[in-house]
Design an enzyme around this catalytic site. Structure first.
Site, short mmCIF file in Angstrom:
data_model
loop_
_atom_site.label_atom_id
_atom_site.label_comp_id
_atom_site.label_asym_id
_atom_site.label_seq_id
_atom_site.Cartn_x
_atom_site.Cartn_y
_atom_site.Cartn_z
N CYS A 87 83.79 32.41 61.18
CA CYS A 87 83.00 31.37 61.85
C CYS A 87 83.73 30.04 61.69
CB CYS A 87 81.63 31.31 61.17
SG CYS A 87 80.59 29.97 61.74
N CYS A 197 85.05 28.80 68.74
CA CYS A 197 83.86 29.44 68.17
C CYS A 197 84.08 30.93 68.34
CB CYS A 197 82.61 28.99 68.92
SG CYS A 197 81.12 29.95 68.54
N1 DGL Z 1 80.48 31.78 65.65
C1 DGL Z 1 80.33 30.52 65.06
C2 DGL Z 1 81.59 29.67 65.07
O1 DGL Z 1 82.68 30.18 65.17
C3 DGL Z 1 79.07 29.74 65.12
C4 DGL Z 1 78.06 29.94 66.20
C5 DGL Z 1 76.77 29.28 65.81
O2 DGL Z 1 76.03 29.90 65.05
O3 DGL Z 1 76.50 28.12 66.20
O4 DGL Z 1 81.51 28.47 64.92
#
Ligand code: DGL
Length: 274
Positions: A87, A197
């Site tokens: 993440c 993301c």
């Molecule tokens: N998948 C996550 C990232 O790479 C976050 C998505 C979220 O929960 O806002 O930042």
């Protein structure tokens, strides 16, 4: 145990047969897991989706540190030998604290600003991410370090991860969000869009089409880095069947349905509370 207390002293020594933990707020981290599985085919992975707390992109730094510390403790109880923070948002805001609190290696995900700036021909790069990552110091520092004369446009995209959480990778709602968010990047003439993301690689074809640009994400680089770290500690599991076990803090049936669609294989998940 209270999130925030150091755990360094109680981590047992790791063995090559121990699993690798991977976590995200939701299904986005699966885009990292699939690259890890390609490069580390004999490893046992434990994937943790904190779906009761998605989206991370709208949490405070303190909340992110608390959630990710709790998840790390859970993964340590499963004897994980390393943790991949799948993440960008959690990496930007919490990985420093996690490294201070826990002695196992953490591998983070940050937007692929460096390769994008090396590869652009138009001299303009777009970075799309959660709102929190877009305004983070970590991303600002990456741009300062690697952009040089390249113009980097950072856009926070609230709502995009929710489309993926629902299992959607195409459709009019998605296209409408993308057209709005990508408009300034397109207008500026970016030829590369950084997917900042981990949910976004599942939207890659729509993003590329609507932006009229090619996309870059960090999944492969994270898998390479994980392999380097694991090998350098003599922790590689070099034979045996690779496996993945899935946990979510929300509904495991829903997670399994969406994850099966995104990974194109049958996924079974368990509920976990941390
Ligand atoms: N998948 C996550 C990232 O790479 C976050 C998505 C979220 O929960 O806002 O930042």
């Amino acid at each position: 145990m209270i999130a925030g207390r150091t755990n360094k002293s109680i981590s047992p020594p790791s063995r090559p047969s121990d699993p690798i933990g991977v976590f995200d707020s939701g299904v986005g981290g699966l885009s990292v897991l699939r690259e890890l599985e390609k490069l580390l085919p004999h490893e046992r992975f434990i994937f943790f989706a904190d779906q009761a707390f998605v989206p991370y992109g709208e949490k405070t730094p303190a909340e992110l540190i608390d959630r990710t510390s709790r998840i790390t403790r859970f993964l340590l109880h499963q004897r994980c030998k390393a943790v991949v923070v799948g993440c960008n948002t959690a990496t930007c805001y919490a990985i420093g604290q996690l490294r201070q609190r826990f002695s196992i290696p953490f591998i983070g995900v940050v937007p692929a600003v460096k390769p994008a700036c090396e590869q652009t021909r138009s001299g303009v790069v777009g970075v799309i991410s959660t709102p929190a990552t877009a305004r983070s110091r970590a991303l600002r520092d990456l741009v300062r370090r690697f952009a040089g004369a390249i113009r980097v446009i950072r856009i926070g995209c609230p709502g995009l991860e929710e489309v993926v959480e629902g299992g959607g990778t195409t459709g009019p709602v998605l296209d409408a969000i993308l057209k709005t968010r990508l408009a300034p990047i397109r207008a500026a003439g970016a030829d590369i869009i950084v997917l900042g993301c981990t949910h976004y690689p599942f939207l890659r074809s729509r993003i590329a089409k609507i932006a009229g640009a090619r996309t870059l994400d960090s999944g492969k680089a994270v898998a390479r880095q994980t392999r380097i770290i694991i090998e350098s500690r003599n922790m590689l599991r070099a034979s045996g069947l690779g496996t993945a076990t899935f946990y979510t803090t929300n509904d495991p049936v829903r997670f399994a349905r969406v994850a099966s669609k995104l990974l194109r294989r049958r996924v079974v998940a368990r509920a976990a509370r941390v």
